[in-house]
Write an enzyme that holds these catalytic residues in place. Structure first.
Site, mmCIF file in Angstrom:
data_model
loop_
_atom_site.group_PDB
_atom_site.id
_atom_site.type_symbol
_atom_site.label_atom_id
_atom_site.label_comp_id
_atom_site.label_asym_id
_atom_site.label_seq_id
_atom_site.Cartn_x
_atom_site.Cartn_y
_atom_site.Cartn_z
ATOM 1 N N ASP A 1 35.515 41.226 49.625
ATOM 2 C CA ASP A 1 35.644 41.369 48.180
ATOM 3 C C ASP A 1 35.753 39.977 47.562
ATOM 4 O OD1 ASP A 1 36.288 41.960 45.552
ATOM 5 O OD2 ASP A 1 37.757 43.501 46.076
ATOM 6 N N SER B 1 40.443 47.907 41.044
ATOM 7 C CA SER B 1 40.091 46.701 40.312
ATOM 8 C C SER B 1 41.093 46.512 39.168
ATOM 9 C CB SER B 1 38.647 46.776 39.817
ATOM 10 O OG SER B 1 38.193 45.523 39.387
ATOM 11 N N HIS C 1 33.983 44.681 47.028
ATOM 12 C CA HIS C 1 34.799 45.240 45.957
ATOM 13 C C HIS C 1 34.660 46.759 45.890
ATOM 14 C CE1 HIS C 1 37.307 44.695 42.489
ATOM 15 N NE2 HIS C 1 36.432 45.196 41.633
#
Length: 288
Positions: free
Chosen positions: A216, A142, A253
């Site tokens: 995601d 991330s 994610h």
């Protein structure tokens, strides 16, 4: 039973005995060029010492308003320590727990103080006699993946870089994430131009493992696909491409399915073994 009395509250029994940790935990800290104290956890594998220094993995946390203050089975440094790696878990600018000024140092300047802090605390870690400065890698997911990408375009000090669910082209990412209203408070057009890793793709020489899930929505799959294209399209000899792409068609994610988590770790281990330890690439069994 009085919970305020030290030792009066017994710990709750777990379903199984706690496993023996394959190493020890200590801290590393340094003072950066602007006089700021930066610290991080350092996991050392069993047996690491001056006669057997351990290869180092720099793990960059996500967030970016976050810190290494909780246990996770997804990014668990002890699994890497079991493979003989030391794992550095630093809290650079933008990390929480150090006051508002520490956050403000990196606000809107992701490629500035956060990167400088990471490099400074890495310098402190590799100066230790129980860490091998010649065998290092950087990893992040991330925002940590963003920093891994930025690192790849600004230094060749690492033998390998693993980037998971990462931000690559900020002008593309800002309007497409499912949390655009948050990011656009910080990510002005000027900020995106000054801090976007994709603008430094030509400088990347470090082998990279790109990991992304198709579902995601926080960091859309387009970031990973564009990063992958920007890497492979710059290879003069496609047959000698050092980069790898691990694609999960049904993960978001986070990698949540247990078998996918196992595949994630096996692929990371194989990639690091090839580029950090000098071993032959071996495709993980779950991918064969």
């Amino acid at each position: 039973m009085d919970a305020r009395t030290p030792g009066a509250t017994p710990p709750l029994a777990g379903p199984a005995d706690a496993p023996e940790l394959p190493g020890t935990l200590t801290e590393v800290e340094t003072v950066t060029g602007d006089g700021t104290r930066v610290r991080g956890w350092l996991v050392l594998p069993t047996g690491a010492g001056p006669d057997a220094p351990a290869p180092l993995l720099l793990w960059i946390h996500g967030g970016p308003l976050n810190s290494w203050n909780a246990w996770s089975w997804r990014w668990n440094p002890w699994l890497m320590a079991a493979r003989g790696y030391a794992v550095l878990l630093p809290d650079p600018a933008l990390s929480t727990g150090y006051g508002q000024d520490f956050v403000q140092r990196g606000w809107g300047h992701w490629g500035g103080p956060p990167f400088d802090d990471l490099m400074a605390v890495t310098d402190a870690a590799v100066a230790r006699p129980d860490v091998d400065a010649t065998r290092t890698a950087a990893m992040g997911g991330s925002f940590g993946g963003y920093m891994a990408n930025w690192t790849a375009g600004h230094t060749d000090r690492f033998a390998a870089i693993v980037t998971h669910a990462s931000l690559w082209a900020l002008d593309q990412f800002g309007p497409t994430t499912d949390h655009a209203e948050y990011w656009l408070t910080e990510m002005t057009p000027e900020m995106a131009r000054e801090n976007s890793p994709h603008l430094h793709a030509d400088a990347i020489t470090t082998p990279m493992l790109v990991i992304h899930g198709d579902r995601d929505h926080r960091v859309p799959i387009g970031e990973g696909l564009r990063l992958w294209w920007d890497l492979v399209s710059r290879q003069a000899d496609p047959e000698a491409n050092p980069h790898r792409f691990l694609y999960f068609p049904d993960e978001n994610h986070w990698v949540l399915a247990p078998n996918h988590a196992k595949l994630w770790y096996e692929t990371v281990h194989a990639f690091l073994a090839a580029h950090v330890l000098g071993e032959e690439w071996e495709t993980p069994e779950l991918l064969r």
